[in-house]
Design an enzyme around this catalytic site. Structure first.
Site, short mmCIF file in Angstrom:
data_model
loop_
_atom_site.label_atom_id
_atom_site.label_comp_id
_atom_site.label_asym_id
_atom_site.label_seq_id
_atom_site.Cartn_x
_atom_site.Cartn_y
_atom_site.Cartn_z
N SER A 199 5.31 4.65 -8.78
CA SER A 199 6.42 3.90 -8.21
C SER A 199 6.06 2.43 -8.08
CB SER A 199 6.78 4.50 -6.84
OG SER A 199 6.76 3.53 -5.84
N LYS A 200 7.05 1.60 -8.37
CA LYS A 200 6.82 0.16 -8.30
C LYS A 200 6.43 -0.26 -6.89
CE LYS A 200 9.71 -1.40 -11.99
NZ LYS A 200 10.88 -2.03 -12.48
N ARG A 201 6.93 0.47 -5.91
CA ARG A 201 6.66 0.07 -4.53
C ARG A 201 5.31 0.59 -4.04
NH1 ARG A 201 11.23 2.44 -3.16
NH2 ARG A 201 12.07 1.85 -5.17
N ARG A 202 5.02 1.85 -4.32
CA ARG A 202 3.81 2.44 -3.74
C ARG A 202 2.55 2.22 -4.57
NH1 ARG A 202 7.10 6.94 -3.29
NH2 ARG A 202 6.12 7.66 -5.19
N ASP A 203 2.70 2.16 -5.87
CA ASP A 203 1.50 2.17 -6.72
C ASP A 203 1.30 0.82 -7.39
OD1 ASP A 203 1.01 5.05 -6.40
OD2 ASP A 203 2.90 5.26 -7.47
#
Ligand code: GLU
Length: 478
Positions: free
Chosen positions: A242-246
């Protein structure tokens, strides 16, 4: 269209990113697989920027794609083309589809469709305007008339034959009510015009592939391309990256000091395995050994630790001069943690082989050598707290001051003198070194201590030990 000629019959592949964000490692993997396939087969690698979504696209992200691909060495044979510059071709294709009766106009609003279709067994548009005979015009979308019944089969290199019942696919919009053609149309028109033979892309696009196929046929595009949908990338929790988490931006790997050749090697293993189970595979061998038809369909784990480990191996394999040159942005530029002018290349070169063995990214290099170029070392708080807790630390520091005042100053001399000191305080050498290392370098880990002391010189070492002694509050002389 491509003329028959020397390249005729050779594969033509394209990488078609949408510039809607940072360049994602998954996109880089897609670009790489296309590039490897083209280089291996003597084919052509086309770069096409799919920038028709004006609201979500940004110029800086186009530049990000182009520069990240250059950094990775994924050179295009044709392009970058801009999809937004091909609006006339898209409009002409729409006209042809309209004239052939493949499309119909639709003036339903989203709310109307929602209201009518709530509770329907098959989701999506209900065909309300199919036979209303509306003319094309402003405010009217154009929808593709899906065949009634039957199945559309996608022959996918990675996933085998995937069947999509036509009744489950709605009459999809190809031109929005504002006149803007949608992705699936522009994408297919461009693939036909650019004579693409193999569409290698992420698995997230598989659901749109039956639409692409029916459009391809309605446009008389000739032989369908070979499709290869690459497995998605997942994180440790087996969730889609995910762009947000990873950490997914290729740029961030570049900025942290990953080597492009290490990242290329690592990305090649995401969905494909080299023969013989080896993992370090330089790019020439990837080109030789990569097999599109051996790409696996299970999700590929994007393993940060493995990537860092592989990067470390690539760093250690660099010749010393090359290592020093690659370190330049971190050690000689404005980002270096010491004042400009204090950096000494000769000193760095002396320490470089020891640093090279110990880092997994180039970004770790400054922290390994900053004690050499800063007036005062940056003291790691936890490391210092451990020194303070160590009741023998004061005695060790005091003895070190005494010993280092008069001992010889080669690496061997320093080793011998410190070993004697360790024996005198009844400690193993490694343990006795710890307070000395923290006092002199500020950290618990770093290049070997005696090399560090030898390079720093007697005066600096004594000065730092005395400063540590003062901070520890031990009276001079122990
Ligand atoms: N532009 C599409 C995307 O970035 C990819 C299209 C394709 O590869 O067919 O998702």
């Amino acid at each position: 269209m491509v003329e028959a000629g020397p390249g005729a019959g050779r594969p033509r592949v394209r990488f078609a990113p949408s510039p809607t964000g940072f360049f994602h490692v998954g996109s880089a993997r897609t670009a790489l697989f296309n590039w490897l396939f083209a280089r291996q087969t003597g084919g052509t690698f086309v770069l096409r920027i799919e920038d028709t979504d004006a609201e979500r696209n940004r110029e800086e992200w186009v530049e990000g794609i182009v520069s990240a691909m250059a950094w990775l060495g994924l050179d295009a044979d044709e392009g970058p083309f801009r999809q937004s510059e091909r609006a006339p071709q898209h409009a002409a294709a729409v006209d042809r589809l309209w004239q052939a009766g493949a499309l119909y106009a639709c003036d339903c609003s989203r709310d109307q469709v929602e209201e009518r279709t709530r509770g329907n067994p098959t989701p999506g548009y209900d065909g309300y305007c199919r036979d209303r005979g509306l003319e094309r015009g402003p405010g009217r979308a154009l929808r593709f008339r899906m065949p009634d019944g039957g199945v559309t089969v996608v022959h996918d290199v990675v996933r085998g034959d995937v069947e999509f019942p036509n009744d489950a696919i709605e009459d999809f919009v190809v031109v929005k009510s504002n006149g803007q053609p949608l992705f699936v149309l522009a994408n297919v028109v461009d693939d036909i015009d650019m004579a693409i033979t193999h569409v290698i892309r992420g698995e997230d696009l598989l659901p749109s592939t039956p639409k692409a196929q029916v459009l391809w046929e309605a446009l008389d595009g000739g032989d369908l391309p070979v499709f290869a949908h690459l497995p998605m990338l997942v994180n440790e929790q087996r969730k889609k990256l995910s762009k947000r988490r990873d950490p997914v931006a290729v740029e961030s790997y570049r900025d942290q000091g990953y080597l492009p050749e290490a990242l290329v090697n690592y990305l090649a293993l995401l969905g494909w395995s080299p023969p013989g189970g080896r993992e370090i595979v330089p790019v020439e061998e990837l080109i030789r050994d990569f097999r599109l038809y051996d790409v696996n369909h299970s999700p590929a784990f994007f393993d940060l630790q493995k990537l860092a480990h592989m990067n470390g191996e690539y760093i250690r394999a660099l010749a010393l001069d090359e290592f020093v040159a690659r370190c330049a942005p971190w050690i000689t530029g404005p980002a270096a943690p010491w004042p400009a002018g204090r950096f000494d290349e000769a000193v760095f070169r002396r320490m470089a082989p020891l640093v090279q063995e110990r880092v997994s990214t180039l970004g770790e290099v400054p922290g390994m050598v900053d004690f050499l170029f800063l007036e005062e070392p940056t003291v790691d708080e936890q490391a210092w707290a451990a020194v303070v807790r160590d009741e023998a630390a004061g005695d060790i520091v005091a003895r070190a001051i005494d010993t280092y005042r008069s001992c010889g100053w080669t690496v061997d001399d320093l080793h011998r003198a410190t070993a004697e000191l360790a024996e005198a305080v009844g400690r193993k050498l490694g343990k006795a070194q710890a307070p000395i290392r923290v006092a002199v370098t500020g950290r618990r880990v770093g290049p070997p201590l005696f090399e560090a002391l030898a390079v720093l010189g007697r005066d600096v070492v004594l000065g730092r030990l005395q400063a540590a002694q003062a901070r520890l509050g031990t009276p001079a002389g122990g």
